[in-house]
Design a protein around this motif. Structure first.
Motif: not given
Length: 258
Positions: A96, A115, A130
């Protein structure tokens, strides 16, 4: 490929976002700074030790199925969303924003990138893509044992300076978030508020990429989202944000020889 040191004339080569190679599928929007896959140009295979700088957006519930890598240092930098990583060495997790992650392919590794973090959280399917940048540099030793490393550095990024993200250089052994297997290369990142600035390193080879925002590069002018600058035998320029921005800077003290 082997790393070699060279002497070159000083230059700054600006590469604009629309000029990148593009791969578009129903689930993927990928922009390539260098030759990649079927996009090949013999004069655009690398800069310094950097072979790949892919700017990827992956739709939810999709991604790259299990595939192999060998003898490559792969650094993944997430801008938005969560990217699920799984590999044949037993590592798995969600990458992340603010998490530095490196995978050393070495003698060979299989991994997937998806994702699909909703499958892990159990909160139901989401609709968020993402967005991440994946960068490959050559190792300085082939055939090493595959490895994986990650570390949260969001706090350091909040300070606004140029943060050492991944490095194999001796000087960074206690400073960089994660280590890579090339003693001539280091990746730096910065999140800049409008008016914020950083000074680039001075090195034989630099690669500045703007994955988000817009900045002014001293002596060269404006760089927008997706733009890049390739420096040879120079550096020390100031980069100033004109809006909230993020930059990625590879500092390299060698290049590759095929």
């Amino acid at each position: 490929m082997a790393a070699v040191t060279t002497t070159r004339e000083a230059s700054v080569d600006i590469r604009r976002a629309p000029d990148r190679y593009a791969t578009r599928m129903s689930w993927l929007d990928s922009k390539h700074s260098f030759s990649f896959g079927h996009h090949y140009a013999p004069d655009n295979t690398h800069h310094g030790l950097l072979l790949v700088n892919n700017d990827d957006v992956v739709a939810p519930g999709t991604g790259f199925d299990t595939h192999p890598h060998r003898d490559m240092e792969i650094v993944t930098w997430v801008l938005d969303g969560g990217l699920v990583h799984q590999d044949s060495t037993g590592h798995s997790g969600v990458i992340y924003p603010g998490l530095a992650q490196r995978m050393s392919a070495g003698t060979g590794i299989l991994h997937s990138e998806k994702n699909d973090s909703w499958r892990l959280t159990g909160e139901g399917e989401h609709t968020d893509p993402v967005h991440f940048v994946q960068m490959w540099v050559v190792p300085d030793t082939a055939g090493i044992e595959p490895g994986y490393e990650q570390l949260e550095i969001d706090g350091e990024l909040l300070a606004g300076g140029l943060v050492p993200v991944a490095s194999g250089m001796e000087r960074d052994k206690d400073a960089a978030a994660i280590r890579i297997g090339n003693r001539y290369a280091a990746l730096h990142a910065a999140r800049l508020a409008p008016g914020g600035s950083v000074t680039l390193p001075d090195a034989p080879y630099l690669h500045l990429f703007v994955p988000r925002g817009s900045v002014t590069l001293e002596g060269e002018g404006a760089l927008a989202t997706g733009d890049a600058a390739r420096f040879t035998a120079t550096g020390g320029n100031t980069v100033t944000a004109t809006e909230p921005s993020e930059i990625l800077v590879w500092e390299m003290h060698a290049t590759v020889r095929g």
